[in-house]
Design an enzyme around this catalytic site. Structure first.
Site, PDB file in Angstrom:
ATOM      1  N   GLU A 150      24.997 -32.337  -7.862  1.00 24.07           N
ATOM      2  CA  GLU A 150      24.762 -31.063  -8.080  1.00 24.07           C
ATOM      3  C   GLU A 150      25.373 -29.995  -7.224  1.00 24.07           C
ATOM      4  O   GLU A 150      24.567 -29.729  -6.071  1.00 24.07           O
ATOM      5  CB  GLU A 150      23.294 -30.659  -8.433  1.00 24.07           C
ATOM      6  CG  GLU A 150      22.992 -29.257  -8.628  1.00 24.07           C
ATOM      7  CD  GLU A 150      21.472 -28.811  -8.986  1.00 24.07           C
ATOM      8  OE1 GLU A 150      20.698 -29.884  -8.867  1.00 24.07           O
ATOM      9  OE2 GLU A 150      21.107 -27.997  -9.301  1.00 24.07           O
ATOM     10  N   LYS A 208      26.382 -31.878 -12.361  1.00 29.33           N
ATOM     11  CA  LYS A 208      25.025 -31.087 -12.684  1.00 29.33           C
ATOM     12  C   LYS A 208      25.847 -29.937 -12.096  1.00 29.33           C
ATOM     13  O   LYS A 208      25.343 -29.391 -11.032  1.00 29.33           O
ATOM     14  CB  LYS A 208      23.827 -31.070 -12.082  1.00 29.33           C
ATOM     15  CG  LYS A 208      22.905 -30.090 -12.579  1.00 29.33           C
ATOM     16  CD  LYS A 208      21.505 -30.784 -12.558  1.00 29.33           C
ATOM     17  CE  LYS A 208      20.514 -29.470 -12.377  1.00 29.33           C
ATOM     18  NZ  LYS A 208      19.185 -29.987 -12.512  1.00 29.33           N
TER      19      LYS A 208
HETATM   20  P1  13P Z   1      17.167 -24.691 -13.129  1.00 29.21           P
HETATM   21  O1  13P Z   1      17.643 -25.136 -14.409  1.00 29.21           O
HETATM   22  O2  13P Z   1      16.032 -23.980 -12.845  1.00 29.21           O
HETATM   23  O3  13P Z   1      18.258 -24.090 -12.201  1.00 29.21           O
HETATM   24  O4  13P Z   1      16.740 -25.997 -12.288  1.00 29.21           O
HETATM   25  C1  13P Z   1      17.589 -26.997 -12.355  1.00 29.21           C
HETATM   26  C2  13P Z   1      17.515 -27.588 -10.924  1.00 29.21           C
HETATM   27  O5  13P Z   1      17.296 -29.047 -11.110  1.00 29.21           O
HETATM   28  C3  13P Z   1      18.036 -27.126  -9.955  1.00 29.21           C
HETATM   29  O6  13P Z   1      18.387 -28.137  -8.858  1.00 29.21           O
END
Ligand code: 13P
Length: 339
Positions: free
Chosen positions: A178, A220
């Site tokens: 991510e 992500k």
């Molecule tokens: P959000 O969808 O609230 O951005 O959170 C996703 C997430 O896991 C951030 O690390």
């Protein structure tokens, strides 16, 4: 490394109509969420709230994985069933957030880097014992109109993400990678696209250098979107086109799925954007969601910390899961929000 197992878990998480529920808020973050509904953030209240989420009927139709926080992975339902076991028995893969948060990058004012690599191999071994099938590491890329992120800030985060992903695959845990370019600030959509492109290019170069198998991971990313304070906001089609253009250029087709974060978008906008991207036609990877706030904001608002509101809160969760499930197929419309 068992590539077949990694692939099978990654593919199951992004199976048709499915995505990820991000319920891995750290204790300081969940306290902020609870403060907003005037609920006290005690360990038992956090456990009650997560039990509400994980016992919602039918979410397994739309949710292939749930990301947990360390504390939550060690918790159980009031009847003593560990959350990881409960989720697995419903066909939902339990996952674990393993980064230890973004800290200031020394000598690079403004840049941040996620910490948590020291001892990660040992932590992953324990998480696997506790039932985790996948993990998540979030790199935070702050953005302004000109100076940040620096090229080195991007490299440092990409390197840490790749080391994390390799450690996960070593023990057959699917890494969710991510790199989040934040929506904060006044920058335009073009700037977000340019920075997201640089970040993705750097991340996949590092993953490749670290021998991470693309087939056994999930990405992500943020959507390509203007900063919240930008006077020129973008339409749904513009966000979908810019995001898909950027990802098509930089994300290898071997990656099974893209699971977007919501990053502060409203629940409806996050669903609308996901829908528009899927409505554009087939993509090399599954285009799905891993939303935290965009799934949970309506749930928290309905729950307010009260036992008597649990059924209403679960109804709100199932509704968001169902609508995002439809958006996975490009079959969502805003009119459905009324139902
Ligand atoms: P959000 O969808 O609230 O951005 O959170 C996703 C997430 O896991 C951030 O690390």
């Amino acid at each position: 490394m068992n590539i077949a197992e990694l692939k099978a878990v990654a593919n199951a998480i992004v199976a048709k109509s499915k995505g990820v529920l991000a319920a891995d808020e750290s204790s300081p973050t969940i306290k902020k969420r609870f403060d907003s509904i005037k609920a006290e953030s005690t360990e038992e209240n956090r456990r009650r709230y997560r039990e509400l989420l994980f016992t919602t009927d039918e979410i397994e139709r739309y949710i292939g994985g749930v990301i947990l926080y360390d504390e939550t992975l060690r918790q159980s339902t009031r009847d003593g069933v560990p959350f990881a076991r409960l989720l697995s028995s419903r066909g939902i893969a339990p996952g674990i957030k393993v980064d230890k948060g973004a800290k200031a990058l020394a000598l690079y004012p403004g840049d941040k880097v996620a910490e948590g690599l020291d001892g990660l191999r040992e932590r992953l071994a324990e998480y696997k014992q506790l039932g985790a099938k996948f993990a998540k590491w979030r790199a935070v890329i702050e953005i302004d109109e000109k100076n940040i992120p620096t090229a080195f800030g991007i490299r440092a985060n990409a390197h840490a993400l790749a080391r994390y992903a390799a450690l996960c695959q070593e023990v057959d845990i699917v890494p969710i990678v991510e790199p989040e370019v934040l929506m904060d600030g006044a920058h335009g959509i073009e700037r977000c696209e340019a920075v997201t492109a640089q970040v993705l290019e750097a991340v996949f170069a590092e993953l490749d250098a670290h021998c991470v198998v693309f087939d056994g991971m999930l990405l992500k990313p943020n959507m390509v979107i203007p900063g919240k304070k930008c006077p020129q906001q973008a339409g749904v089609a513009q966000v979908a086109e810019a995001t898909m253009r950027c990802l098509t250029r930089y994300v290898p087709a071997a990656v099974p799925g893209i699971v977007f974060l919501s990053g502060g978008q409203s629940a409806e906008d996050a669903t609308d954007h996901l829908n528009a991207m899927n409505a554009m036609g087939a993509h090399p990877w599954q285009v799905s969601f891993s939303y935290g706030r965009a799934l949970q904001a309506p749930v928290l608002a309905a729950w307010k910390g009260q036992e008597s509101n649990v059924a209403a809160a679960q109804k709100a969760l199932l509704k968001r899961c169902r609508l995002n499930g439809l958006a996975r197929d490009g079959k969502y419309t805003r009119a459905m929000e009324a139902g």
